[in-house]
Design a protein around this motif. Sequence first.
Motif, PDB file in Angstrom:
ATOM      1  N   PHE A 100     -11.288   3.105  -5.220  1.00 61.21           N
ATOM      2  CA  PHE A 100     -10.094   3.927  -5.780  1.00 61.21           C
ATOM      3  C   PHE A 100      -9.924   5.051  -4.779  1.00 61.21           C
ATOM      4  CE2 PHE A 100     -12.599   2.245  -9.203  1.00 61.21           C
ATOM      5  CZ  PHE A 100     -11.602   1.156  -9.671  1.00 61.21           C
ATOM      6  N   GLY A 101     -10.319   5.015  -3.472  1.00 55.36           N
ATOM      7  CA  GLY A 101      -9.940   6.127  -2.534  1.00 55.36           C
ATOM      8  C   GLY A 101     -11.220   6.770  -2.434  1.00 55.36           C
ATOM      9  N   ILE A 102     -10.807   7.934  -1.484  1.00 53.28           N
ATOM     10  CA  ILE A 102     -12.265   8.472  -1.000  1.00 53.28           C
ATOM     11  C   ILE A 102     -12.664   9.468  -2.226  1.00 53.28           C
ATOM     12  CG2 ILE A 102     -12.872  10.783   0.247  1.00 53.28           C
ATOM     13  CD1 ILE A 102     -12.407   8.148   2.104  1.00 53.28           C
ATOM     14  N   CYS A 103     -13.883   9.873  -2.469  1.00 53.02           N
ATOM     15  CA  CYS A 103     -14.467  10.366  -3.469  1.00 53.02           C
ATOM     16  C   CYS A 103     -15.435  11.342  -3.015  1.00 53.02           C
ATOM     17  CB  CYS A 103     -15.004   9.472  -4.536  1.00 53.02           C
ATOM     18  SG  CYS A 103     -16.486   8.799  -4.015  1.00 53.02           S
ATOM     19  N   ASN A 106      -6.898   0.352   2.403  1.00 54.97           N
ATOM     20  CA  ASN A 106      -6.251  -0.889   1.771  1.00 54.97           C
ATOM     21  C   ASN A 106      -6.112  -0.199   0.345  1.00 54.97           C
ATOM     22  OD1 ASN A 106      -6.274  -2.521   3.907  1.00 54.97           O
ATOM     23  ND2 ASN A 106      -8.196  -3.408   3.507  1.00 54.97           N
ATOM     24  N   TYR A 107      -6.868   0.676  -0.043  1.00 57.75           N
ATOM     25  CA  TYR A 107      -6.738   1.139  -1.481  1.00 57.75           C
ATOM     26  C   TYR A 107      -5.327   2.056  -1.745  1.00 57.75           C
ATOM     27  CZ  TYR A 107      -6.140   4.027  -5.746  1.00 57.75           C
ATOM     28  OH  TYR A 107      -5.926   4.533  -6.716  1.00 57.75           O
ATOM     29  N   TYR A 108      -4.888   2.617  -0.803  1.00 61.14           N
ATOM     30  CA  TYR A 108      -3.496   3.564  -0.915  1.00 61.14           C
ATOM     31  C   TYR A 108      -2.626   2.490  -0.654  1.00 61.14           C
ATOM     32  CZ  TYR A 108      -6.529   7.689  -1.058  1.00 61.14           C
ATOM     33  OH  TYR A 108      -7.219   8.748  -1.511  1.00 61.14           O
ATOM     34  N   ARG A 109      -2.985   1.397   0.126  1.00 59.74           N
ATOM     35  CA  ARG A 109      -1.965   0.385  -0.054  1.00 59.74           C
ATOM     36  C   ARG A 109      -1.367  -0.445  -1.122  1.00 59.74           C
ATOM     37  NH1 ARG A 109      -3.662  -2.549   5.536  1.00 59.74           N
ATOM     38  NH2 ARG A 109      -2.087  -1.351   7.070  1.00 59.74           N
ATOM     39  N   ILE A 110      -2.809  -0.828  -1.960  1.00 63.15           N
ATOM     40  CA  ILE A 110      -2.589  -1.259  -3.094  1.00 63.15           C
ATOM     41  C   ILE A 110      -2.127  -0.359  -4.373  1.00 63.15           C
ATOM     42  CG2 ILE A 110      -4.219  -2.113  -5.058  1.00 63.15           C
ATOM     43  CD1 ILE A 110      -6.005  -3.033  -2.732  1.00 63.15           C
ATOM     44  N   GLU A 111      -2.786   0.951  -4.216  1.00 61.79           N
ATOM     45  CA  GLU A 111      -2.041   1.795  -5.169  1.00 61.79           C
ATOM     46  C   GLU A 111      -0.425   1.899  -5.052  1.00 61.79           C
ATOM     47  OE1 GLU A 111      -3.576   6.110  -6.305  1.00 61.79           O
ATOM     48  OE2 GLU A 111      -2.337   6.272  -4.677  1.00 61.79           O
ATOM     49  N   LYS A 112       0.097   1.975  -3.800  1.00 57.05           N
ATOM     50  CA  LYS A 112       1.516   2.112  -3.553  1.00 57.05           C
ATOM     51  C   LYS A 112       2.159   0.636  -4.240  1.00 57.05           C
ATOM     52  CE  LYS A 112       5.012   2.860  -0.123  1.00 57.05           C
ATOM     53  NZ  LYS A 112       4.992   2.899   1.390  1.00 57.05           N
ATOM     54  N   ALA A 113       1.356  -0.345  -3.980  1.00 57.09           N
ATOM     55  CA  ALA A 113       2.171  -1.658  -4.579  1.00 57.09           C
ATOM     56  C   ALA A 113       1.909  -1.582  -6.105  1.00 57.09           C
ATOM     57  CB  ALA A 113       1.266  -2.903  -4.141  1.00 57.09           C
ATOM     58  N   ILE A 114       0.957  -1.116  -6.668  1.00 55.57           N
ATOM     59  CA  ILE A 114       0.713  -1.101  -8.070  1.00 55.57           C
ATOM     60  C   ILE A 114       1.824  -0.077  -8.718  1.00 55.57           C
ATOM     61  CG2 ILE A 114      -0.813  -0.382  -9.956  1.00 55.57           C
ATOM     62  CD1 ILE A 114      -3.104  -1.654  -8.412  1.00 55.57           C
ATOM     63  N   SER A 115       2.103   0.955  -8.065  1.00 63.06           N
ATOM     64  CA  SER A 115       2.984   1.861  -8.679  1.00 63.06           C
ATOM     65  C   SER A 115       4.442   1.166  -8.510  1.00 63.06           C
ATOM     66  CB  SER A 115       3.037   3.244  -7.665  1.00 63.06           C
ATOM     67  OG  SER A 115       3.944   3.966  -8.226  1.00 63.06           O
ATOM     68  N   TYR A 116       4.755   0.494  -7.548  1.00 61.41           N
ATOM     69  CA  TYR A 116       6.027  -0.249  -7.697  1.00 61.41           C
ATOM     70  C   TYR A 116       6.016  -1.494  -8.596  1.00 61.41           C
ATOM     71  CZ  TYR A 116      10.013  -3.080  -5.988  1.00 61.41           C
ATOM     72  OH  TYR A 116      11.226  -3.863  -5.869  1.00 61.41           O
ATOM     73  N   MET A 117       4.976  -2.196  -8.699  1.00 62.33           N
ATOM     74  CA  MET A 117       4.860  -3.133  -9.868  1.00 62.33           C
ATOM     75  C   MET A 117       4.978  -2.877 -11.092  1.00 62.33           C
ATOM     76  SD  MET A 117       2.252  -6.137  -8.390  1.00 62.33           S
ATOM     77  CE  MET A 117       0.727  -4.944  -8.322  1.00 62.33           C
ATOM     78  N   LEU A 124     -11.297   0.518   4.032  1.00 63.08           N
ATOM     79  CA  LEU A 124     -11.431   0.328   2.532  1.00 63.08           C
ATOM     80  C   LEU A 124     -10.548   1.329   1.896  1.00 63.08           C
ATOM     81  CD1 LEU A 124     -12.708  -0.773  -0.161  1.00 63.08           C
ATOM     82  CD2 LEU A 124     -14.498   0.954   0.295  1.00 63.08           C
ATOM     83  N   THR A 125     -10.398   2.627   2.425  1.00 61.84           N
ATOM     84  CA  THR A 125      -9.525   3.593   1.992  1.00 61.84           C
ATOM     85  C   THR A 125      -8.300   3.208   2.315  1.00 61.84           C
ATOM     86  OG1 THR A 125     -11.273   5.379   2.821  1.00 61.84           O
ATOM     87  CG2 THR A 125      -9.177   6.110   2.356  1.00 61.84           C
ATOM     88  N   HIS A 155     -15.656  13.169  -8.082  1.00 60.42           N
ATOM     89  CA  HIS A 155     -14.209  13.262  -8.336  1.00 60.42           C
ATOM     90  C   HIS A 155     -13.540  12.404  -7.110  1.00 60.42           C
ATOM     91  CE1 HIS A 155     -14.939  16.649 -10.855  1.00 60.42           C
ATOM     92  NE2 HIS A 155     -13.577  16.546 -11.392  1.00 60.42           N
ATOM     93  N   PHE A 156     -12.008  12.234  -7.130  1.00 58.10           N
ATOM     94  CA  PHE A 156     -11.366  11.354  -6.261  1.00 58.10           C
ATOM     95  C   PHE A 156     -10.535  12.420  -5.344  1.00 58.10           C
ATOM     96  CE2 PHE A 156     -12.415   8.202  -9.367  1.00 58.10           C
ATOM     97  CZ  PHE A 156     -13.049   7.336  -8.684  1.00 58.10           C
ATOM     98  N   ILE A 157     -10.313  11.916  -4.180  1.00 57.32           N
ATOM     99  CA  ILE A 157      -9.232  12.915  -3.323  1.00 57.32           C
ATOM    100  C   ILE A 157      -8.174  12.026  -2.791  1.00 57.32           C
ATOM    101  CG2 ILE A 157      -9.582  14.186  -1.356  1.00 57.32           C
ATOM    102  CD1 ILE A 157     -12.460  14.293  -1.417  1.00 57.32           C
ATOM    103  N   ASP A 158      -7.260  12.715  -2.953  1.00 53.08           N
ATOM    104  CA  ASP A 158      -6.050  12.198  -2.339  1.00 53.08           C
ATOM    105  C   ASP A 158      -5.764  12.404  -0.895  1.00 53.08           C
ATOM    106  OD1 ASP A 158      -5.024  10.327  -4.628  1.00 53.08           O
ATOM    107  OD2 ASP A 158      -4.187  12.106  -5.742  1.00 53.08           O
ATOM    108  N   GLU A 159      -5.163  11.571  -0.268  1.00 51.50           N
ATOM    109  CA  GLU A 159      -5.203  12.215   1.376  1.00 51.50           C
ATOM    110  C   GLU A 159      -4.006  13.118   1.486  1.00 51.50           C
ATOM    111  OE1 GLU A 159      -4.590   8.521   3.482  1.00 51.50           O
ATOM    112  OE2 GLU A 159      -6.688   8.270   4.028  1.00 51.50           O
TER     113      GLU A 159
END
Length: 281
Positions: free
Chosen positions: A125-128, A8-19, A5-6, A141-145
């Motif tokens: 939305f990632g690790i919280c 995949n979220y960061y993959r999706i976040e990267k894709a959304i950033s590009y889109m 789950l974690t 809160h959310f945590i970025d790797e």
Amino acid sequence: MTRDLTVNYYRIEKAISYMTANFKQQPDLDEVAEKINLSPFHFQRIFLDWVGLTPKKFLQYLTLDYLKNSIHQTQNVIEAANLAGLSSQSRVYDLFVNIEGVSPQQFKSAGVGLEIFYGYHASPFGICFIAITDRGICDLHFIDENSDRKEYEVFSKKWSFAQLNHRPDITQSYIQKIFKPGENAQEKLNLLVQGTDFQVKVWEALVNIPFGVVRSYQQVAAQLGYANGIRSVASAAGKNPILYLIPCHRIISKDGTVGDFQYGKVRKRTMIAWEMASLAV
């Protein structure tokens, strides 16, 4: 499962950033998948599992024009609250949230010995990081790797008078209640926050913004009777101690840009679009 789950979220976040950076060119599935090192089939399957829509359909919820129009639509909903439509539909997903606010000094004198359970969990939305007491949730809160994990250090200083226990077995049940809209919406979640009277008023106003709806900073300021207090509203939103449940991600600039967010604009765009897309599924 949690790690998947974690990741995949960061993959999706990267894709959304590009889109979002290239939405005018309308990048196709193959192009976006290549940017995140996945096959088109695998990328689309992950995306469908995450939000229930294809990346192409999801992209519409990220455009400036769409978000700007959503603000105007929100104003219409406010002026005609009894009309069926977005407001009533979104309430199906809303959680019942109640805020109990006290000043830091008030709580410090009365809260000695308070027991707080905390844990780290995967979310859409990632690790919280989440912390709870018998009086309610007091932090989320959310945590970025790729960043320093200072959430616990900051939290422990703010709640230095309390007894802190790492109990993810207890906090996990709250994660399920929070991030599965519609399944547990009838259960009330109490939030315990430290803040000034004004900050608590702003946080309460944010809680009243329905799931999948956005409002402008100007609209929130006017609602509170501070038409010229846009900066003060933005500052209070930025000090929100319980992300997602106090949905500061639903407040954006009137021109359709998402504005600042303490855990990144991409995550804010993702949260807004995820909610809007959930209503369309």
